[in-house]
Write a protein that holds these residues in place. Structure first.
Motif, PDB file in Angstrom:
ATOM      1  N   THR A 146     -51.157  43.725  52.771  1.00  0.00           N
ATOM      2  CA  THR A 146     -50.395  44.913  52.707  1.00  0.00           C
ATOM      3  C   THR A 146     -49.165  44.545  53.727  1.00  0.00           C
ATOM      4  O   THR A 146     -48.056  44.706  53.171  1.00  0.00           O
ATOM      5  N   GLY A 147     -49.031  43.875  54.866  1.00  0.00           N
ATOM      6  CA  GLY A 147     -47.982  43.634  55.559  1.00  0.00           C
ATOM      7  C   GLY A 147     -47.272  42.565  54.861  1.00  0.00           C
ATOM      8  O   GLY A 147     -45.864  42.571  55.008  1.00  0.00           O
ATOM      9  N   ASP A 148     -48.043  41.493  54.396  1.00  0.00           N
ATOM     10  CA  ASP A 148     -47.052  40.620  53.783  1.00  0.00           C
ATOM     11  C   ASP A 148     -46.218  40.944  52.597  1.00  0.00           C
ATOM     12  O   ASP A 148     -45.024  40.474  52.217  1.00  0.00           O
ATOM     13  N   PHE A 149     -46.770  42.041  51.905  1.00  0.00           N
ATOM     14  CA  PHE A 149     -46.337  42.602  50.629  1.00  0.00           C
ATOM     15  C   PHE A 149     -44.852  43.144  51.192  1.00  0.00           C
ATOM     16  O   PHE A 149     -43.839  43.250  50.563  1.00  0.00           O
ATOM     17  N   ALA A 150     -45.181  44.153  52.255  1.00  0.00           N
ATOM     18  CA  ALA A 150     -43.994  44.854  52.629  1.00  0.00           C
ATOM     19  C   ALA A 150     -43.035  44.275  53.371  1.00  0.00           C
ATOM     20  O   ALA A 150     -41.718  44.637  52.916  1.00  0.00           O
ATOM     21  N   ARG A 151     -43.074  43.007  53.916  1.00  0.00           N
ATOM     22  CA  ARG A 151     -42.078  42.413  54.543  1.00  0.00           C
ATOM     23  C   ARG A 151     -41.326  41.638  53.383  1.00  0.00           C
ATOM     24  O   ARG A 151     -40.179  41.301  53.444  1.00  0.00           O
ATOM     25  N   ALA A 152     -42.010  41.243  52.284  1.00  0.00           N
ATOM     26  CA  ALA A 152     -41.330  40.671  51.111  1.00  0.00           C
ATOM     27  C   ALA A 152     -40.356  41.674  50.480  1.00  0.00           C
ATOM     28  O   ALA A 152     -39.316  41.306  50.002  1.00  0.00           O
ATOM     29  N   ALA A 153     -40.909  42.997  50.382  1.00  0.00           N
ATOM     30  CA  ALA A 153     -40.014  43.982  49.843  1.00  0.00           C
ATOM     31  C   ALA A 153     -38.960  43.991  50.652  1.00  0.00           C
ATOM     32  O   ALA A 153     -37.668  44.443  50.038  1.00  0.00           O
ATOM     33  N   LEU A 154     -39.026  44.252  51.960  1.00  0.00           N
ATOM     34  CA  LEU A 154     -37.918  44.576  52.917  1.00  0.00           C
ATOM     35  C   LEU A 154     -36.741  43.348  53.064  1.00  0.00           C
ATOM     36  O   LEU A 154     -35.727  43.891  52.873  1.00  0.00           O
ATOM     37  N   GLN A 155     -37.299  42.168  52.755  1.00  0.00           N
ATOM     38  CA  GLN A 155     -36.391  41.146  52.718  1.00  0.00           C
ATOM     39  C   GLN A 155     -35.407  41.090  51.657  1.00  0.00           C
ATOM     40  O   GLN A 155     -34.184  40.975  51.616  1.00  0.00           O
ATOM     41  N   LYS A 156     -36.394  41.561  50.440  1.00  0.00           N
ATOM     42  CA  LYS A 156     -35.485  41.426  49.144  1.00  0.00           C
ATOM     43  C   LYS A 156     -34.406  42.469  49.372  1.00  0.00           C
ATOM     44  O   LYS A 156     -33.266  42.388  48.692  1.00  0.00           O
ATOM     45  N   TYR A 157     -34.605  43.649  49.708  1.00  0.00           N
ATOM     46  CA  TYR A 157     -33.714  44.830  49.612  1.00  0.00           C
ATOM     47  C   TYR A 157     -32.863  44.347  50.908  1.00  0.00           C
ATOM     48  O   TYR A 157     -31.603  45.077  50.874  1.00  0.00           O
ATOM     49  N   ARG A 158     -32.963  43.694  51.604  1.00  0.00           N
ATOM     50  CA  ARG A 158     -31.710  43.422  52.847  1.00  0.00           C
ATOM     51  C   ARG A 158     -30.845  42.379  51.942  1.00  0.00           C
ATOM     52  O   ARG A 158     -29.561  42.487  52.262  1.00  0.00           O
ATOM     53  N   GLU A 159     -31.408  41.445  51.411  1.00  0.00           N
ATOM     54  CA  GLU A 159     -30.506  40.767  50.399  1.00  0.00           C
ATOM     55  C   GLU A 159     -29.732  41.591  49.277  1.00  0.00           C
ATOM     56  O   GLU A 159     -28.299  41.265  49.081  1.00  0.00           O
ATOM     57  N   LEU A 160     -30.417  42.521  48.498  1.00  0.00           N
ATOM     58  CA  LEU A 160     -29.653  43.414  47.725  1.00  0.00           C
ATOM     59  C   LEU A 160     -28.565  44.119  48.326  1.00  0.00           C
ATOM     60  O   LEU A 160     -27.285  44.327  47.699  1.00  0.00           O
ATOM     61  N   TYR A 161     -28.894  44.546  49.747  1.00  0.00           N
ATOM     62  CA  TYR A 161     -27.949  45.298  50.362  1.00  0.00           C
ATOM     63  C   TYR A 161     -26.597  44.421  50.682  1.00  0.00           C
ATOM     64  O   TYR A 161     -25.480  44.932  50.331  1.00  0.00           O
ATOM     65  N   GLU A 162     -26.853  43.274  51.133  1.00  0.00           N
ATOM     66  CA  GLU A 162     -25.800  42.418  51.290  1.00  0.00           C
ATOM     67  C   GLU A 162     -25.163  42.213  49.942  1.00  0.00           C
ATOM     68  O   GLU A 162     -23.531  41.965  50.086  1.00  0.00           O
ATOM     69  N   LEU A 163     -25.679  41.875  48.871  1.00  0.00           N
ATOM     70  CA  LEU A 163     -25.079  41.693  47.800  1.00  0.00           C
ATOM     71  C   LEU A 163     -24.144  42.771  47.276  1.00  0.00           C
ATOM     72  O   LEU A 163     -22.977  42.704  46.755  1.00  0.00           O
ATOM     73  N   PHE A 164     -24.510  43.987  47.314  1.00  0.00           N
ATOM     74  CA  PHE A 164     -23.719  45.277  46.874  1.00  0.00           C
ATOM     75  C   PHE A 164     -22.429  45.528  47.946  1.00  0.00           C
ATOM     76  O   PHE A 164     -21.421  45.544  47.231  1.00  0.00           O
ATOM     77  N   TRP A 165     -22.828  45.013  49.215  1.00  0.00           N
ATOM     78  CA  TRP A 165     -21.729  45.159  50.102  1.00  0.00           C
ATOM     79  C   TRP A 165     -20.627  44.087  49.565  1.00  0.00           C
ATOM     80  O   TRP A 165     -19.450  44.508  50.060  1.00  0.00           O
ATOM     81  N   THR A 166     -20.864  42.943  49.610  1.00  0.00           N
ATOM     82  CA  THR A 166     -20.115  42.027  48.865  1.00  0.00           C
ATOM     83  C   THR A 166     -19.280  42.301  47.824  1.00  0.00           C
ATOM     84  O   THR A 166     -18.040  42.112  47.522  1.00  0.00           O
ATOM     85  N   ARG A 167     -20.117  42.745  46.848  1.00  0.00           N
ATOM     86  CA  ARG A 167     -19.573  43.347  45.407  1.00  0.00           C
ATOM     87  C   ARG A 167     -18.441  44.449  45.619  1.00  0.00           C
ATOM     88  O   ARG A 167     -17.565  44.426  44.747  1.00  0.00           O
ATOM     89  N   TYR A 168     -18.563  45.297  46.602  1.00  0.00           N
ATOM     90  CA  TYR A 168     -17.997  46.378  46.998  1.00  0.00           C
ATOM     91  C   TYR A 168     -16.857  46.434  48.014  1.00  0.00           C
ATOM     92  O   TYR A 168     -16.416  47.249  48.296  1.00  0.00           O
ATOM     93  N   ALA A 169     -17.063  45.312  48.605  1.00  0.00           N
ATOM     94  CA  ALA A 169     -16.110  45.137  50.065  1.00  0.00           C
ATOM     95  C   ALA A 169     -14.695  45.262  49.640  1.00  0.00           C
ATOM     96  O   ALA A 169     -13.958  46.128  50.388  1.00  0.00           O
TER      97      ALA A 169
END
Length: 544
Positions: free
Chosen positions: A518-541
């Motif tokens: 469960t912990g590994d799965f959760a950390r993978a999801a959190l990391q992916k959404y950090r990356e998406l957050y950075e992608l979207f901010w870059t896209r709309y900067a």
């Protein structure tokens, strides 16, 4: 100023207002001691719980669910199994639905204490507690009921009733009977509520109200969903006829008929048959969510949205899977007659072709819907979708009765909007969650909050949903496929650990193994959404 019927005015209007959308999505809900906001009273805008009997699911799982829609606490942890000292008490509180962390006691009120039992089971401690180590699972929706029934003097709030049920019970029937005994003795001090209570064999719909200002008890009824049926609760009382001569399928409080008669809501001579919802609510027992789910799963019934009443439960045209239920929880009715965004059309660039605007979605805030409809009446017909931006968290819990509860009961958990966030498997045998899960996102922005990691990404994705939906939907699909493709292997390994003749040689105990997964799965999801957050901010900067 007049607008042409071809809606060519929409691009400029939408581009003006979309810049404000980040601040526009308001989390509707209740204050510390009032769960039902005015909008919920008018439209039933709270939670959604779908139930599936074991013979209605493709693999024999029993399923119960919950979307915690509104401004409720998002922190979640796992309360461990404990042995209690003789003479100890169990404290009951009001106000814990709006705390920031597990140790936050601001605005929390002690309602009373009850004698403790010798042993308390471990449980998944969501705002409305969800799953215990024995495979007992609970979903919840607030259903209001007649205001005359509310009595704040009662000791039990619904979330505390759920907690004690999970601490002390192993089956749905045990939980219902315990709840009835507790509220009769100590009183029920909350608004009308529905709990959808499941174990590995069956699932029940339990609806409860206060007994009025002169009595601290409660009035309640519980109906078992037929094993080959699907049920739903979506903020409206739905239990109809109850046959107390059939306790295998119906249970109720001692006062269920008498209280309705005394209050003038039921006459044995005129009102036959007795219907629980009609006596204790009087409100039409379904709205769009109940209709949509039943119609999706059993189109052959040709249900009528304008009917006075829908069936209490339905037999689906084909058996349903957990993934079918997850899909329903992503629903915004897109492509149907209830699609709010169907008129938000613009000209395709360098073309006369009309397409849906890239900033259109079915999650526009009420203020923007009002603005657009003021400028062009009738453009958007508001609907209460199943997936909303105002969701705190969501659970879909499946229980495989043929497996040990530690691995056979799993909660597919998501923070924030269930249409935008991945589902994280939390097993009944999981004993710990990542630290960020214990920090709510409703009070302030915190980068150490797991809920915020998903929420901030989801809000940016919604700014230009037409452009971002593919990457979001693909991300959700990848995590879902990962979870379900690995589930059989997890179950197999869990059984090997449990049946090992040399457990001391195993690298992990059963609980350690499930907790690590469960912990590994959760950390993978959190990391992916950090990356998406950075992608979207870059896209709309440089703007949207």
């Amino acid at each position: 100023m007049r607008f042409k019927s071809d809606k060519r005015w929409l691009p400029s209007i939408l581009m003006i207002i979309v810049c404000c959308l980040l601040a526009s999505w308001q989390l509707t809900g209740a204050g510390a001691h009032q769960k039902i906001a005015q909008i919920e009273s008018e439209e039933g805008s709270g939670c959604t719980s779908i139930m599936v009997g074991r013979l209605a699911s493709v693999d024999g799982s029993v399923i119960t669910c919950h979307t915690c829609d509104g401004n409720y606490r998002q922190w979640v942890n796992i309360v461990p199994h404990r042995q209690n000292k003789p003479g100890s008490t169990n404290k009951l509180y009001d106000g814990k639905l709006h705390t920031e962390t597990p140790d936050d006691m601001r605005r929390v009120i002690l309602k009373g204490e009850i004698p403790e039992v010798a042993e308390s089971y471990a449980f998944l401690n969501t705002a409305y507690p969800a799953l215990n180590e024995k495979g007992l699972a609970i979903g919840e929706t607030t259903i209001e009921g007649r205001p005359e029934l509310y009595n704040p003097e009662g000791m039990f709030m619904i979330e505390e009733l759920e907690r004690v049920m999970l601490e002390r019970c192993q089956t749905a029937r045990e939980a219902i009977k315990l709840a009835g005994e507790l509220v009769k003795q100590y009183g029920y001090g909350d608004y009308g509520e529905c709990l959808t209570i499941a174990d590995g064999k069956e699932v029940w719909q339990f609806e409860i109200f206060g007994a009025g200002p002169l009595e601290k008890g409660a009035v309640w009824a519980a109906v078992r969903i037929p094993d080959d049926h699907v049920g739903i609760s979506a903020n409206i009382p739905r239990i109809a006829e109850i046959n107390l001569n059939d306790p295998d399928h119906y249970l109720a409080s001692d006062n269920v008929f008498e209280l309705a008669r005394e209050m003038g809501w039921y006459s044995p001579e005129k009102d036959k048959p007795f219907k629980f919802w009609k006596a204790y609510s009087g409100r039409k027992p379904f709205a769009i969510r109940e209709y949509f789910v039943f119609n999706e799963l059993a189109p052959s019934l040709k249900l009528d949205f304008k009917a006075e009443e829908l069936p209490f439960s339905i037999k689906p045209d084909k058996k349903v899977s957990v993934r079918d239920i997850l899909k329903l929880y992503r629903e915004t009715y897109e492509g149907t007659e209830f699609d709010q965004s169907r008129n938000l059309l613009v000209k395709k660039r360098n073309s006369e072709e009309m397409i849906k605007s890239p900033v259109a979605s079915n999650w526009l805030a009420r203020d923007w819907i009002n603005l657009i409809n003021t400028l062009k009446p009738g453009t958007i017909e508001p609907q209460r979708t199943i997936a909303i931006m105002g969701c705190s968290y969501a659970t879909v819990i499946q229980i495989k009765g043929w497996l040990p509860p530690a691995v056979g009961a799993v909660c597919w958990f998501a923070f924030d909007n269930p249409a935008l966030s991945p589902r994280i498997p939390i097993f009944a045998g999981t004993t710990e969650l990542p630290p960020g899960f214990e920090i709510c996102a409703q009070h302030r922005y915190r980068e150490d909050s797991a809920a915020w990691m998903f929420r901030r990404t989801n809000r940016l994705a919604g700014l230009r949903w037409g452009e971002n939906r593919q990457i979001m939907e693909q991300t959700i699909k990848e995590f879902e496929e990962k979870g379900f493709s690995e589930l059989s292997q997890i179950e197999k390994k869990a059984l090997e650990i449990m049946n090992s003749k040399t457990p001391e040689k195993e690298p992990f105990s059963l609980n350690q193994y499930l907790t690590k997964y469960t912990g590994d799965f959760a950390r993978a999801a959190l990391q992916k959404y950090r990356e998406l957050y950075e992608l979207f901010w870059t896209r709309y900067a440089r703007g949207i």
